[in-house]
Design an enzyme around this catalytic site. Structure first.
Site, PDB file in Angstrom:
ATOM      1  N   SER A  98     -30.370   7.944  12.972  1.00 53.67           N
ATOM      2  CA  SER A  98     -30.709   9.237  12.390  1.00 53.67           C
ATOM      3  C   SER A  98     -32.212   9.333  12.125  1.00 53.67           C
ATOM      4  O   SER A  98     -33.009   9.231  13.049  1.00 53.67           O
ATOM      5  CB  SER A  98     -29.882   9.472  11.123  1.00 53.67           C
ATOM      6  OG  SER A  98     -29.944  10.820  10.717  1.00 53.67           O
ATOM      7  N   ASP A 131     -21.656  15.486  16.982  1.00 51.56           N
ATOM      8  CA  ASP A 131     -22.856  15.474  16.150  1.00 51.56           C
ATOM      9  C   ASP A 131     -23.701  16.715  16.421  1.00 51.56           C
ATOM     10  O   ASP A 131     -23.951  17.060  17.580  1.00 51.56           O
ATOM     11  CB  ASP A 131     -23.651  14.205  16.454  1.00 51.56           C
ATOM     12  CG  ASP A 131     -24.868  14.017  15.577  1.00 51.56           C
ATOM     13  OD1 ASP A 131     -25.056  14.787  14.622  1.00 51.56           O
ATOM     14  OD2 ASP A 131     -25.635  13.066  15.846  1.00 51.56           O
TER      15      ASP A 131
END
Length: 343
Positions: free
Chosen positions: A185, A287
């Site tokens: 991330s 995602d």
């Protein structure tokens, strides 16, 4: 939380006094009060190192990298066979945790559990960096801390180097010919920016150390305009943009700063200058950041970069699933893919 981009499994109850005035909020992540205090609403608790971890056999300890500024790390040493415990050289992974530059820690439960498993499965000597967080330390603090930590690690390869805080695990067990960087991330965003920095002539690593490989798991990239299947409705106020504006309020070009939008950001350098030999970009089908990860992979592949880049996707999973649901089948598949890369 509403957005699935930065999911957390631990929700901290509000402990702040009700008479404190709120200066600004980034909900559902955190709240800043006028007295300067910060209340983080999501995250996992800090846990101590373990030597060894009862499940994986990995030994861990916390180390200080710098006191000005404060940079520390948790280092992970896999269980080594007694026959070669003293001379076994291991690949080194310098790891950067996720959390939108404002949450989580190298010492948090989620990252401790994940790095224990990763070190055990891959056999790497991992250094998980505790960089400074926004809003107390806005970006580019996290980038600078991460670069300083990587330099500190690289300095251990030169026997002539005299370090104030020399780490014996790195000296005894680290193979500096197999130095990797990796992150998830926001940590994957840091990986990209560190790799670019390492590729510039003025910012090379000490002792002629080179980054052998870099993995970016579900990287946090964004921009001012939607791409691919990203929803157009509400895009300007998406959490991904609000997080960046909060973490780096002084960024030139705003959400199109080259550090968050490396493909089409303002003044973005060529991706051909990435300072590593191999790269693995991991994405998840559900995602919200998937499109950006694939876009980045394609841009690196077409940039003229001389290295080898690969894309790995788990279609039925969401952001950082391999950290939050570490015992699942797909998390095991993901970690084994990382293990095959970190050789």
């Amino acid at each position: 939380m509403a957005s699935q981009t930065f999911p957390e499994v631990f929700i901290s109850p509000s402990v702040a006094s009700t008479d404190k005035e709120v200066a600004k909020e980034l909900l559902p992540l955190l709240r800043v009060y006028k007295d300067g205090s910060v209340e983080r609403l999501l995250g996992s608790p800090v846990v101590p190192p373990s030597s060894p971890d009862p499940e994986t056999g990995v030994s861990t300890k916390d180390i200080t990298i710098s006191t000005h500024p404060n940079i520390s790390a948790r280092i992970y040493l896999p269980n080594l066979p007694q026959t070669n415990a003293n001379d076994k050289k291991l690949p080194i992974l310098v790891y950067f945790h996720g959390g939108g530059f404002c949450l989580e820690s190298a010492f948090s439960f989620l990252d401790h559990r994940y790095l224990n498993r990763l070190a055990s499965e891959t056999g790497v000597l991992a250094v998980s960096v505790e960089y400074r967080l926004a809003p107390e330390s806005p970006l580019p603090a996290a980038y600078d801390d991460s670069w300083a930590a990587l330099q500190w690690v690289a300095n251990h390869s030169g026997l002539e180097q005299v370090l104030v805080q020399q780490e014996p695990w790195l000296v005894s067990h680290g193979d500096f010919g197999r130095l990797y960087i990796g992150g998830d991330s926001a940590g994957a965003n840091i990986v990209h920016n560190v790799a670019l920095r390492a590729g510039t002539e003025s910012e090379s690593l000490p002792c002629n150390v080179k980054i052998h490989g870099a993995f970016l798991a579900h990287p946090y990239f964004w921009g001012s305009k939607p791409i691919g299947s990203e929803p157009k409705e509400g895009f300007e106020n998406a959490l991904e943009r609000l997080v960046w504006d909060f973490a780096y309020p002084s960024a030139s070009w705003g959400i199109d700063n080259l550090m968050i939008n490396p493909v089409s950001g303002g003044g973005a350098p060529s991706l051909a200058g990435l300072g590593c030999s191999r790269m693995l970009v991991c994405v998840a089908g559900k995602d919200r950041l998937r499109e950006r990860g694939v876009w980045y992979y394609e841009a690196v592949k077409e940039s003229g970069w001389k290295g080898e880049v690969e894309l790995f996707e788990v279609e039925e999973e969401d952001h950082a699933f391999h950290i939050y649901n570490i015992d699942s089948h797909n998390a095991n598949v993901m970690i084994k893919r990382l293990a095959s890369f970190l050789v």
